[in-house]
Design a protein around this motif. Structure first.
Motif, PDB file in Angstrom:
ATOM      1  N   SER A  11       0.841  -1.193   0.000  1.00  0.00           N
ATOM      2  CA  SER A  11       0.000   0.000   0.000  1.00  0.00           C
ATOM      3  C   SER A  11       0.876   1.241   0.000  1.00  0.00           C
ATOM      4  O   SER A  11       1.864   1.306   0.737  1.00  0.00           O
ATOM      5  N   VAL A  12       0.494   2.216  -0.790  1.00  0.00           N
ATOM      6  CA  VAL A  12       1.271   3.443  -0.908  1.00  0.00           C
ATOM      7  C   VAL A  12       0.323   4.593  -1.203  1.00  0.00           C
ATOM      8  O   VAL A  12      -0.767   4.383  -1.759  1.00  0.00           O
ATOM      9  N   LYS A  86      -0.818   6.253  -9.027  1.00  0.00           N
ATOM     10  CA  LYS A  86      -2.130   6.883  -8.953  1.00  0.00           C
ATOM     11  C   LYS A  86      -3.131   5.875  -8.375  1.00  0.00           C
ATOM     12  O   LYS A  86      -2.934   4.659  -8.482  1.00  0.00           O
ATOM     13  N   PRO A  87      -4.229   6.353  -7.801  1.00  0.00           N
ATOM     14  CA  PRO A  87      -5.250   5.422  -7.304  1.00  0.00           C
ATOM     15  C   PRO A  87      -5.743   4.454  -8.381  1.00  0.00           C
ATOM     16  O   PRO A  87      -6.073   3.295  -8.067  1.00  0.00           O
ATOM     17  N   ASP A  88      -5.767   4.892  -9.647  1.00  0.00           N
ATOM     18  CA  ASP A  88      -6.202   4.007 -10.740  1.00  0.00           C
ATOM     19  C   ASP A  88      -5.243   2.853 -10.972  1.00  0.00           C
ATOM     20  O   ASP A  88      -5.573   1.916 -11.705  1.00  0.00           O
ATOM     21  N   ASP A  89      -4.051   2.907 -10.405  1.00  0.00           N
ATOM     22  CA  ASP A  89      -3.100   1.802 -10.535  1.00  0.00           C
ATOM     23  C   ASP A  89      -3.403   0.661  -9.560  1.00  0.00           C
ATOM     24  O   ASP A  89      -2.757  -0.387  -9.609  1.00  0.00           O
ATOM     25  N   THR A  90      -4.354   0.880  -8.681  1.00  0.00           N
ATOM     26  CA  THR A  90      -4.707  -0.153  -7.708  1.00  0.00           C
ATOM     27  C   THR A  90      -5.235  -1.395  -8.420  1.00  0.00           C
ATOM     28  O   THR A  90      -6.166  -1.315  -9.222  1.00  0.00           O
ATOM     29  N   ALA A  91      -4.607  -2.540  -8.154  1.00  0.00           N
ATOM     30  CA  ALA A  91      -4.987  -3.794  -8.811  1.00  0.00           C
ATOM     31  C   ALA A  91      -4.131  -4.926  -8.263  1.00  0.00           C
ATOM     32  O   ALA A  91      -3.153  -4.688  -7.541  1.00  0.00           O
ATOM     33  N   MET A  92      -4.492  -6.135  -8.636  1.00  0.00           N
ATOM     34  CA  MET A  92      -3.610  -7.278  -8.440  1.00  0.00           C
ATOM     35  C   MET A  92      -2.681  -7.323  -9.644  1.00  0.00           C
ATOM     36  O   MET A  92      -3.154  -7.278 -10.785  1.00  0.00           O
ATOM     37  N   TYR A  93      -1.402  -7.384  -9.382  1.00  0.00           N
ATOM     38  CA  TYR A  93      -0.402  -7.403 -10.454  1.00  0.00           C
ATOM     39  C   TYR A  93       0.152  -8.819 -10.608  1.00  0.00           C
ATOM     40  O   TYR A  93       0.532  -9.464  -9.622  1.00  0.00           O
ATOM     41  N   TYR A  94       0.215  -9.261 -11.865  1.00  0.00           N
ATOM     42  CA  TYR A  94       0.674 -10.605 -12.178  1.00  0.00           C
ATOM     43  C   TYR A  94       1.888 -10.563 -13.093  1.00  0.00           C
ATOM     44  O   TYR A  94       1.938  -9.770 -14.039  1.00  0.00           O
ATOM     45  N   CYS A  95       2.811 -11.434 -12.822  1.00  0.00           N
ATOM     46  CA  CYS A  95       3.939 -11.681 -13.707  1.00  0.00           C
ATOM     47  C   CYS A  95       3.552 -12.806 -14.660  1.00  0.00           C
ATOM     48  O   CYS A  95       2.881 -13.759 -14.246  1.00  0.00           O
ATOM     49  N   ALA A  96       3.951 -12.692 -15.904  1.00  0.00           N
ATOM     50  CA  ALA A  96       3.623 -13.712 -16.899  1.00  0.00           C
ATOM     51  C   ALA A  96       4.840 -14.000 -17.770  1.00  0.00           C
ATOM     52  O   ALA A  96       5.691 -13.132 -17.956  1.00  0.00           O
ATOM     53  N   PRO A 111      -2.695 -10.813 -23.001  1.00  0.00           N
ATOM     54  CA  PRO A 111      -2.506 -11.939 -22.083  1.00  0.00           C
ATOM     55  C   PRO A 111      -2.447 -13.297 -22.788  1.00  0.00           C
ATOM     56  O   PRO A 111      -1.840 -14.234 -22.260  1.00  0.00           O
ATOM     57  N   ARG A 112      -3.070 -13.417 -23.945  1.00  0.00           N
ATOM     58  CA  ARG A 112      -3.094 -14.698 -24.663  1.00  0.00           C
ATOM     59  C   ARG A 112      -1.712 -15.129 -25.154  1.00  0.00           C
ATOM     60  O   ARG A 112      -1.529 -16.291 -25.502  1.00  0.00           O
ATOM     61  N   ARG A 113      -0.761 -14.218 -25.133  1.00  0.00           N
ATOM     62  CA  ARG A 113       0.582 -14.584 -25.582  1.00  0.00           C
ATOM     63  C   ARG A 113       1.358 -15.330 -24.499  1.00  0.00           C
ATOM     64  O   ARG A 113       2.385 -15.918 -24.766  1.00  0.00           O
ATOM     65  N   TYR A 114       0.854 -15.325 -23.291  1.00  0.00           N
ATOM     66  CA  TYR A 114       1.606 -15.846 -22.149  1.00  0.00           C
ATOM     67  C   TYR A 114       0.958 -17.113 -21.609  1.00  0.00           C
ATOM     68  O   TYR A 114      -0.265 -17.194 -21.471  1.00  0.00           O
ATOM     69  N   ASN A 115       1.772 -18.090 -21.300  1.00  0.00           N
ATOM     70  CA  ASN A 115       1.221 -19.364 -20.864  1.00  0.00           C
ATOM     71  C   ASN A 115       1.615 -19.763 -19.445  1.00  0.00           C
ATOM     72  O   ASN A 115       1.232 -20.836 -18.971  1.00  0.00           O
ATOM     73  N   TYR A 116       2.371 -18.904 -18.764  1.00  0.00           N
ATOM     74  CA  TYR A 116       2.675 -19.149 -17.351  1.00  0.00           C
ATOM     75  C   TYR A 116       2.423 -17.864 -16.572  1.00  0.00           C
ATOM     76  O   TYR A 116       2.782 -16.775 -17.034  1.00  0.00           O
ATOM     77  N   TRP A 117       1.850 -18.031 -15.391  1.00  0.00           N
ATOM     78  CA  TRP A 117       1.445 -16.880 -14.583  1.00  0.00           C
ATOM     79  C   TRP A 117       1.836 -17.085 -13.130  1.00  0.00           C
ATOM     80  O   TRP A 117       1.804 -18.202 -12.611  1.00  0.00           O
ATOM     81  N   GLY A 118       2.194 -15.976 -12.490  1.00  0.00           N
ATOM     82  CA  GLY A 118       2.443 -16.012 -11.061  1.00  0.00           C
ATOM     83  C   GLY A 118       1.130 -15.920 -10.297  1.00  0.00           C
ATOM     84  O   GLY A 118       0.050 -15.828 -10.883  1.00  0.00           O
ATOM     85  N   GLN A 119       1.251 -15.920  -8.978  1.00  0.00           N
ATOM     86  CA  GLN A 119       0.073 -15.915  -8.124  1.00  0.00           C
ATOM     87  C   GLN A 119      -0.490 -14.518  -7.908  1.00  0.00           C
ATOM     88  O   GLN A 119      -1.620 -14.357  -7.434  1.00  0.00           O
ATOM     89  N   GLY A 120       0.274 -13.503  -8.227  1.00  0.00           N
ATOM     90  CA  GLY A 120      -0.184 -12.127  -8.097  1.00  0.00           C
ATOM     91  C   GLY A 120       0.274 -11.472  -6.813  1.00  0.00           C
ATOM     92  O   GLY A 120       0.501 -12.131  -5.798  1.00  0.00           O
ATOM     93  N   THR A 121       0.422 -10.160  -6.878  1.00  0.00           N
ATOM     94  CA  THR A 121       0.761  -9.361  -5.702  1.00  0.00           C
ATOM     95  C   THR A 121      -0.088  -8.093  -5.747  1.00  0.00           C
ATOM     96  O   THR A 121      -0.223  -7.460  -6.798  1.00  0.00           O
ATOM     97  N   GLN A 122      -0.686  -7.758  -4.613  1.00  0.00           N
ATOM     98  CA  GLN A 122      -1.637  -6.645  -4.572  1.00  0.00           C
ATOM     99  C   GLN A 122      -0.913  -5.306  -4.449  1.00  0.00           C
ATOM    100  O   GLN A 122       0.005  -5.149  -3.627  1.00  0.00           O
ATOM    101  N   VAL A 123      -1.354  -4.356  -5.256  1.00  0.00           N
ATOM    102  CA  VAL A 123      -0.877  -2.972  -5.167  1.00  0.00           C
ATOM    103  C   VAL A 123      -2.084  -2.090  -4.885  1.00  0.00           C
ATOM    104  O   VAL A 123      -3.072  -2.132  -5.627  1.00  0.00           O
ATOM    105  N   THR A 124      -2.016  -1.317  -3.814  1.00  0.00           N
ATOM    106  CA  THR A 124      -3.104  -0.424  -3.440  1.00  0.00           C
ATOM    107  C   THR A 124      -2.554   0.988  -3.305  1.00  0.00           C
ATOM    108  O   THR A 124      -1.603   1.216  -2.545  1.00  0.00           O
ATOM    109  N   VAL A 125      -3.139   1.917  -4.045  1.00  0.00           N
ATOM    110  CA  VAL A 125      -2.699   3.310  -4.023  1.00  0.00           C
ATOM    111  C   VAL A 125      -3.843   4.156  -3.486  1.00  0.00           C
ATOM    112  O   VAL A 125      -4.933   4.169  -4.055  1.00  0.00           O
ATOM    113  N   SER A 126      -3.600   4.853  -2.404  1.00  0.00           N
ATOM    114  CA  SER A 126      -4.629   5.685  -1.786  1.00  0.00           C
ATOM    115  C   SER A 126      -4.416   7.145  -2.159  1.00  0.00           C
ATOM    116  O   SER A 126      -3.292   7.596  -2.357  1.00  0.00           O
ATOM    117  N   SER A 127      -5.519   7.861  -2.226  1.00  0.00           N
ATOM    118  CA  SER A 127      -5.444   9.286  -2.606  1.00  0.00           C
ATOM    119  C   SER A 127      -5.209  10.168  -1.403  1.00  0.00           C
ATOM    120  O   SER A 127      -5.284   9.734  -0.260  1.00  0.00           O
TER     121      SER A 127
END
Length: 127
Positions: A11-12, A86-96, A111-127
């Motif tokens: 969170s940032v 920015k607050p609009d950047d708030t999302a779960m981020y995945y490596c592929a 996304p269809r170009r990628y066949n392996y995915w990580g579990q994701g890491t949450q990014v939260t941006v507060s205003s």
């Protein structure tokens, strides 16, 4: 078996910075590509940034000039430096990954170009 493990989310406040990391294991051909994607609740997964084995990069318009994708081949790690968040950047981020870079007719940030995915890491941006 290819595995991707992300870290670095958190969170940032708006205007702040975070650096995401993705450590990969398993077989990767000399020609491959990797990328960062994000998904907010109720929205489709979207490409944020991508890089291939030759160092070519691509960015979503919404992050150009603020995010930087890079890789350290010796550490088998992909990075996403995120500045001026920015607050609009708030999302779960995945490596592929596409370990052989097949399907090159598919867009670099599709996304269809990628066949392996990580579990994701949450990014939260507060205003």
């Amino acid at each position: 078996q290819v595995q991707l493990v992300e870290s670095g989310g958190g969170s940032v406040q708006a205007g702040g910075s975070l650096r995401l990391s993705c450590t990969r294991s398993g077989y990767f051909a000399s020609t491959h590509c990797m990328g960062w994607f994000r998904q907010a609740p109720g929205q489709e997964r979207e490409g944020v940034a991508a890089i291939d084995s030759d160092g070519r990069t691509a960015y979503a318009d919404s992050v150009k000039g603020r995010f930087t994708i890079s890789k350290d081949n010796d550490k088998a790690t992909l990075y996403l430096q995120m500045d001026t968040l920015k607050p609009d950047d708030t999302a779960m981020y995945y490596c592929a990954a596409n370990p052989t870079n097949n399907g090159r007719w598919i867009g670099f940030l599709d996304p269809r170009r990628y066949n392996y995915w990580g579990q994701g890491t949450q990014v939260t941006v507060s205003s």
